[in-house]
Design a protein around this motif. Sequence first.
Motif, mmCIF file in Angstrom:
data_model
loop_
_atom_site.group_PDB
_atom_site.id
_atom_site.type_symbol
_atom_site.label_atom_id
_atom_site.label_comp_id
_atom_site.label_asym_id
_atom_site.label_seq_id
_atom_site.Cartn_x
_atom_site.Cartn_y
_atom_site.Cartn_z
ATOM 1 N N ILE B 81 -38.609 -4.451 19.229
ATOM 2 C CA ILE B 81 -38.178 -5.260 20.359
ATOM 3 C C ILE B 81 -38.015 -6.707 19.887
ATOM 4 C CG2 ILE B 81 -38.764 -6.040 22.686
ATOM 5 C CD1 ILE B 81 -40.687 -3.692 22.837
ATOM 6 N N GLY B 82 -36.912 -7.328 20.285
ATOM 7 C CA GLY B 82 -36.757 -8.756 19.998
ATOM 8 C C GLY B 82 -37.082 -9.521 21.266
ATOM 9 N N VAL B 83 -37.867 -10.591 21.118
ATOM 10 C CA VAL B 83 -38.263 -11.332 22.308
ATOM 11 C C VAL B 83 -37.825 -12.785 22.219
ATOM 12 C CG1 VAL B 83 -40.141 -11.665 23.940
ATOM 13 C CG2 VAL B 83 -40.360 -9.953 22.150
ATOM 14 N N VAL B 84 -37.335 -13.298 23.356
ATOM 15 C CA VAL B 84 -36.965 -14.711 23.457
ATOM 16 C C VAL B 84 -37.748 -15.292 24.632
ATOM 17 C CG1 VAL B 84 -35.067 -16.327 23.804
ATOM 18 C CG2 VAL B 84 -34.656 -14.164 22.626
ATOM 19 N N PHE B 85 -38.441 -16.405 24.406
ATOM 20 C CA PHE B 85 -39.275 -16.981 25.461
ATOM 21 C C PHE B 85 -38.707 -18.307 25.954
ATOM 22 C CE2 PHE B 85 -42.129 -14.454 22.842
ATOM 23 C CZ PHE B 85 -42.787 -13.700 23.801
ATOM 24 N N GLN B 86 -39.167 -18.706 27.139
ATOM 25 C CA GLN B 86 -38.767 -19.995 27.681
ATOM 26 C C GLN B 86 -39.189 -21.137 26.753
ATOM 27 O OE1 GLN B 86 -40.318 -20.720 31.577
ATOM 28 N NE2 GLN B 86 -39.274 -22.674 31.777
ATOM 29 N N ASP B 87 -40.400 -21.028 26.204
ATOM 30 C CA ASP B 87 -40.906 -22.104 25.330
ATOM 31 C C ASP B 87 -40.653 -21.801 23.845
ATOM 32 O OD1 ASP B 87 -42.638 -20.035 25.269
ATOM 33 O OD2 ASP B 87 -44.454 -21.191 25.646
ATOM 34 N N ALA B 96 -36.086 -23.284 9.908
ATOM 35 C CA ALA B 96 -35.257 -22.284 10.576
ATOM 36 C C ALA B 96 -35.124 -21.027 9.709
ATOM 37 C CB ALA B 96 -33.882 -22.872 10.874
ATOM 38 N N TYR B 97 -34.814 -21.241 8.446
ATOM 39 C CA TYR B 97 -34.639 -20.115 7.530
ATOM 40 C C TYR B 97 -35.912 -19.276 7.451
ATOM 41 C CZ TYR B 97 -33.264 -17.550 3.338
ATOM 42 O OH TYR B 97 -32.938 -16.565 2.453
ATOM 43 N N GLU B 98 -37.048 -19.975 7.279
ATOM 44 C CA GLU B 98 -38.319 -19.263 7.107
ATOM 45 C C GLU B 98 -38.752 -18.534 8.381
ATOM 46 O OE1 GLU B 98 -40.344 -22.212 3.779
ATOM 47 O OE2 GLU B 98 -40.579 -22.615 5.914
ATOM 48 N N ASN B 99 -38.401 -19.116 9.545
ATOM 49 C CA ASN B 99 -38.739 -18.438 10.797
ATOM 50 C C ASN B 99 -38.070 -17.065 10.859
ATOM 51 O OD1 ASN B 99 -40.314 -19.460 13.278
ATOM 52 N ND2 ASN B 99 -39.552 -21.344 12.318
ATOM 53 N N LEU B 100 -36.825 -17.003 10.446
ATOM 54 C CA LEU B 100 -36.111 -15.721 10.442
ATOM 55 C C LEU B 100 -36.647 -14.823 9.326
ATOM 56 C CD1 LEU B 100 -32.383 -16.692 11.129
ATOM 57 C CD2 LEU B 100 -34.261 -16.340 12.715
ATOM 58 N N ALA B 101 -36.884 -15.436 8.164
ATOM 59 C CA ALA B 101 -37.354 -14.655 7.023
ATOM 60 C C ALA B 101 -38.706 -14.022 7.346
ATOM 61 C CB ALA B 101 -37.468 -15.543 5.782
ATOM 62 N N PHE B 102 -39.554 -14.785 8.080
ATOM 63 C CA PHE B 102 -40.878 -14.251 8.415
ATOM 64 C C PHE B 102 -40.760 -12.965 9.236
ATOM 65 C CE2 PHE B 102 -44.680 -13.823 11.017
ATOM 66 C CZ PHE B 102 -45.657 -13.900 10.053
ATOM 67 N N ALA B 103 -39.862 -12.998 10.230
ATOM 68 C CA ALA B 103 -39.690 -11.803 11.070
ATOM 69 C C ALA B 103 -39.239 -10.610 10.231
ATOM 70 C CB ALA B 103 -38.688 -12.085 12.172
ATOM 71 N N LEU B 146 -32.112 -20.393 17.758
ATOM 72 C CA LEU B 146 -32.881 -19.895 16.615
ATOM 73 C C LEU B 146 -33.800 -18.746 17.060
ATOM 74 C CD1 LEU B 146 -33.690 -20.141 13.661
ATOM 75 C CD2 LEU B 146 -35.372 -21.866 14.304
ATOM 76 N N ALA B 147 -34.402 -18.900 18.232
ATOM 77 C CA ALA B 147 -35.285 -17.846 18.747
ATOM 78 C C ALA B 147 -34.497 -16.552 18.961
ATOM 79 C CB ALA B 147 -35.948 -18.296 20.037
ATOM 80 N N ILE B 148 -33.262 -16.687 19.431
ATOM 81 C CA ILE B 148 -32.430 -15.490 19.626
ATOM 82 C C ILE B 148 -32.096 -14.857 18.275
ATOM 83 C CG2 ILE B 148 -30.187 -14.656 20.419
ATOM 84 C CD1 ILE B 148 -30.354 -16.668 22.692
ATOM 85 N N ALA B 149 -31.756 -15.717 17.310
ATOM 86 C CA ALA B 149 -31.463 -15.197 15.972
ATOM 87 C C ALA B 149 -32.657 -14.413 15.435
ATOM 88 C CB ALA B 149 -31.105 -16.343 15.032
ATOM 89 N N ARG B 150 -33.859 -14.942 15.667
ATOM 90 C CA ARG B 150 -35.052 -14.248 15.210
ATOM 91 C C ARG B 150 -35.217 -12.917 15.949
ATOM 92 N NH1 ARG B 150 -40.783 -16.840 16.334
ATOM 93 N NH2 ARG B 150 -40.097 -16.386 18.449
ATOM 94 N N ALA B 151 -34.890 -12.936 17.251
ATOM 95 C CA ALA B 151 -35.064 -11.724 18.044
ATOM 96 C C ALA B 151 -34.151 -10.601 17.570
ATOM 97 C CB ALA B 151 -34.826 -12.025 19.520
ATOM 98 N N ILE B 152 -32.940 -10.967 17.089
ATOM 99 C CA ILE B 152 -31.988 -9.901 16.732
ATOM 100 C C ILE B 152 -32.002 -9.560 15.250
ATOM 101 C CG2 ILE B 152 -30.390 -10.355 18.636
ATOM 102 C CD1 ILE B 152 -28.651 -11.907 16.571
ATOM 103 N N ILE B 153 -32.726 -10.340 14.442
ATOM 104 C CA ILE B 153 -32.541 -10.214 12.998
ATOM 105 C C ILE B 153 -32.922 -8.834 12.464
ATOM 106 C CG2 ILE B 153 -34.796 -11.119 12.273
ATOM 107 C CD1 ILE B 153 -32.493 -12.714 10.306
ATOM 108 N N ASN B 154 -33.878 -8.173 13.119
ATOM 109 C CA ASN B 154 -34.254 -6.833 12.647
ATOM 110 C C ASN B 154 -33.512 -5.732 13.388
ATOM 111 O OD1 ASN B 154 -36.100 -7.559 10.597
ATOM 112 N ND2 ASN B 154 -37.600 -8.082 12.171
ATOM 113 N N GLN B 155 -32.399 -6.080 14.002
ATOM 114 C CA GLN B 155 -31.601 -5.131 14.791
ATOM 115 C C GLN B 155 -32.461 -4.279 15.723
ATOM 116 O OE1 GLN B 155 -30.255 -4.034 11.149
ATOM 117 N NE2 GLN B 155 -28.940 -5.832 11.107
ATOM 118 N N PRO B 156 -33.113 -4.926 16.689
ATOM 119 C CA PRO B 156 -33.981 -4.173 17.591
ATOM 120 C C PRO B 156 -33.148 -3.357 18.575
ATOM 121 C CG PRO B 156 -33.802 -6.414 18.344
ATOM 122 C CD PRO B 156 -33.029 -6.348 17.057
#
Lengths: 309, 226
Positions: B81-87, B96-103, B146-156
């Motif tokens: 599941i990819g999650v995007v929050f208000q905060d 930014a790069y590392e946030n995605l890489a971490f996921a 960026l949060a959306i990019a993180r949410a979709i990066i693993n193709q949830p």
Amino acid sequence: MSFVTDFKRIIRSGIIGFWRNGVVSFASILTMTVTLFLVASLIFSNAILDFSLEQIQRRVDINIYFYPQASESVMLGLQETLEQLPEVHSVTYVTRDEAIEQFRERHKDNPLTLQALDELGANPLGASLNVRAMDPGQYGMIAEFLASDHPSVYTAQSSIEEVNYNQNKLIIDRLNAITSTAQQLGYVVSLVFIILTVIITFNTIRLAIFSSREEIEIMRLVGAENPYIRGPFMIQGVLYGGVASIVTLVLLYPLTLWISAHTRVFFGGMDIFYYYLNNFPQILLIVVFVGVLLGAFSSYLAIRTYLKK
Amino acid sequence: MIYFDNVSKVYKGNHTALKDVTFSVAPGEFVSIVGHSGAGKTSIIKMILGEEKPTIGTVHFGSTDIHALSSDDISAYRRKIGVVFQDFRLLPNKNAYENLAFAMEVAGKTDEEIAADVPHALDLVDLFDRRWNFPNEMSGGERQRLAIARAIINQPEVIIADEPTGNLDPINTFEIVQILEKINTMGTTVILTTHNKGVIDALNKRVITMDSGSIIRDDKQGKYAI
């Protein structure tokens, strides 16, 4: 996912976190340095205590005084027998000439006594054997041996004027009591200090991790498994401990040099600086081991709160 | 794909957050959940993520009962599941790069996959030029992208967006909704909670309306009704 890749990533992330949270890392290292200084000072104070006690113990001995006319072969025979006892550290033979010389030396400020001695003409003092035990608790056994009917003791018996164990007994017993109390007190004080510093370090790291609680929460939401979240924080704890122990070891060099210059006489001839240099590998091992273990373990405990649920 | 079966949630002091909630979400759907604050939107999200357990009832994702999973299985499940929050909830100490890489690391991807996919995802949300910036160096809209990019990066299979536009101005809001629609057309199920009337009316998709912990409407092509 391979274990090696995971491990590499955890280490990398730990080092980056350590670097980027500079202020938090600095504060943690500072606290841990104080902790490790305490650990090191415990090592030093124990060494000083041991050294001082040994110095005092070394002054305790038994003297066997012989009649002036006692034959040298009997005395040397007894010396040899005593030296073979496992409790005996050393036996020194003091001849009659040495005895009178020591007497003169001791009373050189007292012309009246020396004058009286001169008037006697002949040397009134007998030779003696000075016996030192391995451990002050063993003087009783040596005294018992001297009162036994062992053949070599038996032959010497008639030449012995006096064994001063009984006069020294009170002092020896009292010293033994003081020594063991001082050592026990040293252990208790060390233990209390170690517990205190562990608590202080643990709290510091807990605060450091508390500032990352949101980050931990996010990692959980992204789906990171607990060991993967915990790993970098433990690496940071290890780095705090490692850096703090290096800082401690480096600062100890000038510090012991300075202390040693000012206290050599006070500590009964012990040189802290040389002690530090001579025992450096052991001290390094203890300080680094304590620092790294404390850092990792504190991180592990502190992060546990956030990984439950 | 997601099934709520008679779910109720009662907190300490008899405060009821959810009351007999039953609904399902089909694969590929775009569902909006609307309602006032305290209507139960966030409780539903937390239950889908396995953060909270229902007092009564069950929540299923496919055939798995989410609240019967062990803590390790929960971690594996959340990666679907990819999650995007208000905060935003970005990692503040990673750029930014590392946030995605971490996921991706968490999902067990190799370094090669990470090097290939992260720039692509950054491109998709138009943040490639900002890849070395930290979240606190970005605007609200950029952070949310960026949060959306993180949410979709693993193709949830599912993207959950919990009030993603709550902190954004109308232009950024419009952009975020457009990105979500684009993700939906690529086949990913999207669950969106919001109380932005404009967003709902513009989407013209399924709307579940909640009030005081109950579902009061469920419209195939809904408008904002409260």
